[in-house]
Design a protein around this motif. Structure first.
Motif, PDB file in Angstrom:
ATOM      1  N   SER A 169       0.824  -1.205   0.000  1.00 40.28           N
ATOM      2  CA  SER A 169       0.000   0.000   0.000  1.00 40.28           C
ATOM      3  C   SER A 169       0.855   1.251   0.000  1.00 40.28           C
ATOM      4  O   SER A 169       1.984   1.259   0.506  1.00 40.28           O
ATOM      5  N   ARG A 197       0.071   5.744   0.268  1.00 41.46           N
ATOM      6  CA  ARG A 197      -0.886   6.836   0.384  1.00 41.46           C
ATOM      7  C   ARG A 197      -0.255   8.085  -0.217  1.00 41.46           C
ATOM      8  O   ARG A 197       0.730   8.605   0.312  1.00 41.46           O
ATOM      9  N   SER A 228      -0.453  12.088  -1.331  1.00 46.18           N
ATOM     10  CA  SER A 228      -1.090  13.315  -0.893  1.00 46.18           C
ATOM     11  C   SER A 228      -0.881  14.406  -1.927  1.00 46.18           C
ATOM     12  O   SER A 228       0.143  14.444  -2.610  1.00 46.18           O
ATOM     13  N   SER A 268      -6.005  13.073  -0.628  1.00 46.66           N
ATOM     14  CA  SER A 268      -5.184  11.876  -0.586  1.00 46.66           C
ATOM     15  C   SER A 268      -5.722  10.807  -1.514  1.00 46.66           C
ATOM     16  O   SER A 268      -6.917  10.763  -1.818  1.00 46.66           O
ATOM     17  N   GLN A 290      -5.423   6.833  -1.302  1.00 42.02           N
ATOM     18  CA  GLN A 290      -4.984   5.622  -0.625  1.00 42.02           C
ATOM     19  C   GLN A 290      -5.006   4.482  -1.623  1.00 42.02           C
ATOM     20  O   GLN A 290      -6.047   4.189  -2.219  1.00 42.02           O
ATOM     21  N   ASN A 297      -4.267   0.520  -2.167  1.00 44.76           N
ATOM     22  CA  ASN A 297      -4.074  -0.777  -1.547  1.00 44.76           C
ATOM     23  C   ASN A 297      -4.001  -1.866  -2.608  1.00 44.76           C
ATOM     24  O   ASN A 297      -4.391  -1.666  -3.753  1.00 44.76           O
TER      25      ASN A 297
END
Length: 124
Positions: free
Chosen positions: A17, A19, A21, A80, A82, A84
């Motif tokens: 994963s 993340r 921004s 953001s 995210q 995964n």
């Protein structure tokens, strides 16, 4: 010139994963819709995800549905992405873009401001 700045990219193994921004330099994102795009080696830049100004409407490209989530922070200062269950085919430079009046959210021409991009590499 007003710019966006992406951060959070890096190298991760398949299934991992990250993340990402997106933050503004010189202006606020409060009144802008945000799109995420990516460009893989040898391919044209493609739209990935979108969040509208009101933060109550989101859209995703089919290949990332169920794996990626776009969101704003509570103060609406940043956006953001995210990511995964990352796959090698997610490898690309990821860009965020801001538009004050976005209608066709998959079109690059709808956005006024762009970030410099952040590299995401998925590899074993």
């Amino acid at each position: 010139q007003l710019q966006l700045v992406e951060s959070g990219g890096g190298l991760v193994q398949p299934g991992g994963s990250l993340r990402l921004s997106c933050a503004a330099s010189g202006f606020s994102l409060e009144h802008y819709a945000i799109g995420w795009f990516r460009q893989a080696p040898g391919k044209e830049r493609e739209w990935v995800s979108f969040i509208d100004i009101t933060d109550d409407t989101t859209y995703y490209e089919d290949s990332v549905k169920g794996r990626f989530t776009i969101s704003r922070d509570n103060a609406r200062h940043t956006v953001s992405l995210q990511m995964n269950s990352l796959k090698p085919e997610d490898t690309a430079v990821y860009y965020c873009a801001a538009g004050a009046w976005v209608v066709a959210h998959t079109m690059e021409s709808e956005y006024e401001y762009w970030g410099q991009g952040t590299q995401v590499t998925i590899s074993s």
